[in-house]
Scaffold this motif. Structure first.
Motif, mmCIF file in Angstrom:
data_model
loop_
_atom_site.group_PDB
_atom_site.id
_atom_site.type_symbol
_atom_site.label_atom_id
_atom_site.label_comp_id
_atom_site.label_asym_id
_atom_site.label_seq_id
_atom_site.Cartn_x
_atom_site.Cartn_y
_atom_site.Cartn_z
ATOM 1 N N GLN A 166 43.008 39.954 35.869
ATOM 2 C CA GLN A 166 43.840 40.986 36.847
ATOM 3 C C GLN A 166 42.736 41.126 38.174
ATOM 4 O O GLN A 166 43.434 41.774 38.954
ATOM 5 C CB GLN A 166 44.240 42.252 36.143
ATOM 6 C CG GLN A 166 42.963 43.024 35.472
ATOM 7 C CD GLN A 166 43.042 42.337 34.055
ATOM 8 O OE1 GLN A 166 43.503 41.386 33.661
ATOM 9 N NE2 GLN A 166 42.295 43.328 33.243
ATOM 10 N N SER A 167 41.588 40.807 37.965
ATOM 11 C CA SER A 167 40.542 41.155 39.102
ATOM 12 C C SER A 167 40.604 39.910 39.921
ATOM 13 O O SER A 167 39.906 39.988 41.167
ATOM 14 C CB SER A 167 39.319 41.645 38.703
ATOM 15 O OG SER A 167 39.344 42.634 37.907
ATOM 16 N N LEU A 168 41.300 38.797 39.680
ATOM 17 C CA LEU A 168 41.163 37.604 40.339
ATOM 18 C C LEU A 168 42.420 37.433 41.549
ATOM 19 O O LEU A 168 43.366 38.285 41.079
ATOM 20 C CB LEU A 168 40.780 36.417 39.658
ATOM 21 C CG LEU A 168 39.711 36.329 38.686
ATOM 22 C CD1 LEU A 168 39.776 35.201 37.884
ATOM 23 C CD2 LEU A 168 38.421 36.167 39.665
ATOM 24 N N CYS A 184 37.405 34.033 30.026
ATOM 25 C CA CYS A 184 37.342 34.825 28.625
ATOM 26 C C CYS A 184 37.219 36.218 28.676
ATOM 27 O O CYS A 184 36.708 36.980 27.867
ATOM 28 C CB CYS A 184 36.132 34.175 27.945
ATOM 29 S SG CYS A 184 34.572 34.306 28.581
ATOM 30 N N GLY A 185 37.468 36.807 29.856
ATOM 31 C CA GLY A 185 37.386 38.235 30.143
ATOM 32 C C GLY A 185 38.687 38.737 29.592
ATOM 33 O O GLY A 185 39.701 38.271 28.980
ATOM 34 N N SER A 186 38.488 40.147 29.094
ATOM 35 C CA SER A 186 39.530 40.807 28.239
ATOM 36 C C SER A 186 40.596 41.175 29.335
ATOM 37 O O SER A 186 40.606 41.513 30.554
ATOM 38 C CB SER A 186 39.012 42.091 27.775
ATOM 39 O OG SER A 186 37.898 41.568 26.701
ATOM 40 N N GLY A 187 41.812 41.636 28.637
ATOM 41 C CA GLY A 187 42.932 42.169 29.590
ATOM 42 C C GLY A 187 44.280 41.503 29.132
ATOM 43 O O GLY A 187 44.331 40.495 28.364
#
Length: 268
Positions: A166-168, A184-187
């Motif tokens: 969501q930050s990209l 592999c980030g959470s969200g």
């Protein structure tokens, strides 16, 4: 000079100084004290002495053997046409998949005991530090402990794959140069298959789904046998079809551990 006890075995030098010598030599071993089995145990590697396998290890052993053979094949295959870092991607990815398989079989589905789980960590069959990270919030999809070590990157940062989706940007594609991870980030918007290939599939989920499907097929076959049939030939043909469905579509863990597509790797 006779072999004296350690505290008396000294040599006097010039100026009255004394120097303590080492422990006397032990007598040579005889054939009766050194057996062939003892010599073989000493020559064995510490990785070969894994001890007795605990009960229930046979549930995950076929899949671990397939992944071990897959890792050997990937290491031995030629690397022409690949980047230097890209040749190591299968090593990181298979290590993740093997560890995730055992982790899910214990923590999520409860198919193996704690004794089997600890046996795999103790004998380095899976990545223990990586499994420990998965238990912490924010690291549920972590691809490798290498990507969160700030000493491996400039300016004390981490890998690009740790940035939450969501930050990209909307169409921004990321790829870790070390592991090949695509995020592999959470969200909620995180990737289900973090590698985009068969090594990113959750094998524990696939195995549980296949076992449940095979059980339903066996129950249907048993119900069909109890029901009256028109002829014995049609009944025998139905048995062969059911057996072929269980063996061919569902598959055995020792021969086919990956799913043909991500639909079989869907959530419960």
């Amino acid at each position: 000079r006779r072999a004296l006890p350690r505290e008396r075995l000294v040599v006097r030098g010039g100026g009255g100084h004394e120097r303590l010598l080492g422990r006397p030599r032990r007598p040579p071993r005889t054939a009766s004290t050194t057996s062939v089995a003892a010599r073989q145990r000493r020559r064995m590697s510490r990785f070969a002495r894994k001890g007795k396998k605990p009960a229930g290890f046979e549930i995950i052993e076929p899949t671990l053997e397939v992944l071990e053979q897959e890792l050997r094949d990937k290491v031995n295959e030629p690397h022409e046409g690949k980047r230097k870092v890209e040749s190591l991607w299968p090593v990181h990815q298979i290590n993740w998949q093997r560890s995730r398989y055992v982790y899910d079989m214990y923590w999520r589905y409860g198919k193996i005991s704690r004794e089997v789980y600890d046996y795999c960590i103790r004998n380095k069959l899976i990545d223990g530090p990586l499994c420990a990270k998965w238990r912490k919030p924010g690291y549920e999809r972590l691809c490798s402990t290498y990507v969160i070590n700030t000493k491996n990157y400039n300016f004390g940062t981490v890998s690009i794959c740790r940035v939450p989706r969501q930050s990209l940007g909307e169409d921004q594609v990321v790829e870790c140069p070390t592991t090949g991870c695509r995020g592999c980030g959470s969200g909620a918007k995180g990737s289900k298959n973090i590698f985009g290939n068969k090594y990113g599939q959750h094998l524990a989920r696939i195995q549980v789904h296949r076992e449940a499907r095979a059980e339903r097929l066996r129950e249907a076959a048993a119900a069909a046998e109890t029901a009256p049939s028109s002829s014995s030939s049609s009944s025998s043909k139905r048995k062969r079809d059911d057996r072929r469905t269980v063996d061919g579509v569902v598959g055995r863990a020792a021969t086919r551990v990956w799913a043909e597509n991500d639909d079989e790797d869907a959530d419960d």
